[in-house]
Scaffold this motif. Structure first.
Motif, PDB file in Angstrom:
ATOM      1  N   SER A 156     -14.968   4.397  30.204  1.00  0.00           N
ATOM      2  CA  SER A 156     -15.011   5.367  31.300  1.00  0.00           C
ATOM      3  C   SER A 156     -15.716   6.651  30.884  1.00  0.00           C
ATOM      4  CB  SER A 156     -13.588   5.681  31.775  1.00  0.00           C
ATOM      5  OG  SER A 156     -12.963   4.532  32.311  1.00  0.00           O
ATOM      6  N   GLY A 159     -19.200   5.858  31.114  1.00  0.00           N
ATOM      7  CA  GLY A 159     -19.494   5.638  32.525  1.00  0.00           C
ATOM      8  C   GLY A 159     -19.670   6.930  33.295  1.00  0.00           C
ATOM      9  N   TRP A 163     -22.921   7.719  35.394  1.00  0.00           N
ATOM     10  CA  TRP A 163     -22.729   7.932  36.826  1.00  0.00           C
ATOM     11  C   TRP A 163     -23.249   9.303  37.260  1.00  0.00           C
ATOM     12  CZ3 TRP A 163     -22.504   6.297  41.454  1.00  0.00           C
ATOM     13  CH2 TRP A 163     -21.928   7.053  42.479  1.00  0.00           C
TER      14      TRP A 163
END
Length: 293
Positions: A156, A159, A163
């Motif tokens: 995450s 990520g 993102w």
């Protein structure tokens, strides 16, 4: 020319410019070291998360817990933005030869940028309040022990960085001219002229220019954090993403090659129709809008 372009009247010569050749060596030398900022954003996000009250107190919208969230956000803003501005533009600790644009912005620009950045931080705080309220009422998929899911937690972190890069490009490109019309209207030109042009008034940006946006634009910008409403994640990931949104505009806009400043986005403020993405993922190379100098 600069004022016309900031009002949404883009330069046709720049629109038709052949994109520069991408240099992977320069990318490794310039873009990769600047990613150390992400460690800072993660740490500040974690520290900010630790200041949250017990979420059981956030099940209803009450000023007793909401007001401190706004105060915290504005304190972060003043601390990081004003210190950077003071060092580079008041004390001028970096030589002017290291400034991308040798001219100094006017005090009028600084005052305008401070006002709109403060508005943007208010919007950022509002998103945080909404997220906390949703967590308190068990409306979101979440876990609170970071190391209970170590691979997911570490994935995450990466990520969020990826993102942020993809979301920033999509929103930023969306509010620039699309170069085609729908019902005889270019939606991007409309958004640029009425909203994004405010940000581009600072074509010689400083630290406070980074979040100097129209509220419509800053609201779109902060939709980046809504992805955390959809996936099973630790709340620190939300705060990492949010603090990335809050603070990454500083090195991208402070205007100097020192202190890991970003020339890449500075060129966008100068030429308007290039370098829509961040420097980490070279999306502008893919879409033919990359400019090196």
């Amino acid at each position: 020319k600069d004022l016309k372009m900031a009002a949404g009247q883009s330069s046709s010569s720049e629109a038709g410019k052949v994109p520069d050749k991408f240099d992977w060596q320069k990318w490794r030398e310039n873009s990769l070291p600047s990613q150390v900022w992400n460690i800072l954003y993660l740490l500040i996000g974690y520290a900010s998360y630790l200041t949250w009250p017990d979420l059981s107190k956030c099940q209803s919208l009450e000023l007793s817990w909401i007001l401190p969230i706004y105060v915290k956000n504005f304190a972060i803003m003043v601390f990081f933005y004003q210190i950077t501005h003071y060092a580079l533009y008041n004390k001028r600790v970096s030589p002017v030869e290291h400034k991308f644009n040798p001219k100094w912005p006017s005090e009028e620009q600084h005052q305008r940028d401070r006002f709109w950045t403060t508005v943007s931080f208010g919007i950022s705080a509002t998103f945080e309040v909404g997220y906390m309220y949703a967590l308190a009422n068990n409306l979101l998929p979440v876990y609170y022990n970071f190391w209970a899911y170590p691979l997911l937690s570490l994935f995450s972190v990466v990520g969020v960085v990826v993102w942020r890069a993809l979301h920033f490009y999509a929103v930023h490109r969306f509010i620039h001219p699309w170069r085609f019309t729908i019902l005889e209207v270019d939606p991007g030109q409309f958004l640029y002229r009425n909203y994004h042009s405010l940000h581009h008034k600072s074509y010689n940006p400083g630290p406070w220019s980074g979040l100097a946006m129209h509220p419509v634009e800053s609201s779109l910008y902060y939709t980046c954090v809504l992805i955390h409403c959809c996936f099973f994640q630790h709340p620190v990931m939300y705060m990492f993403n949010k603090l990335h949104c809050d603070l990454s505009p500083i090195p991208g806009h402070h205007g100097f090659s020192d202190y890991l400043g970003g020339k890449f986005h500075n060129l966008h403020h100068r030429y308007f129709e290039c370098n829509y993405a961040g420097s980490l993922i070279p999306l502008d190379v893919l879409f033919g809008t990359y400019r090196a100098d």
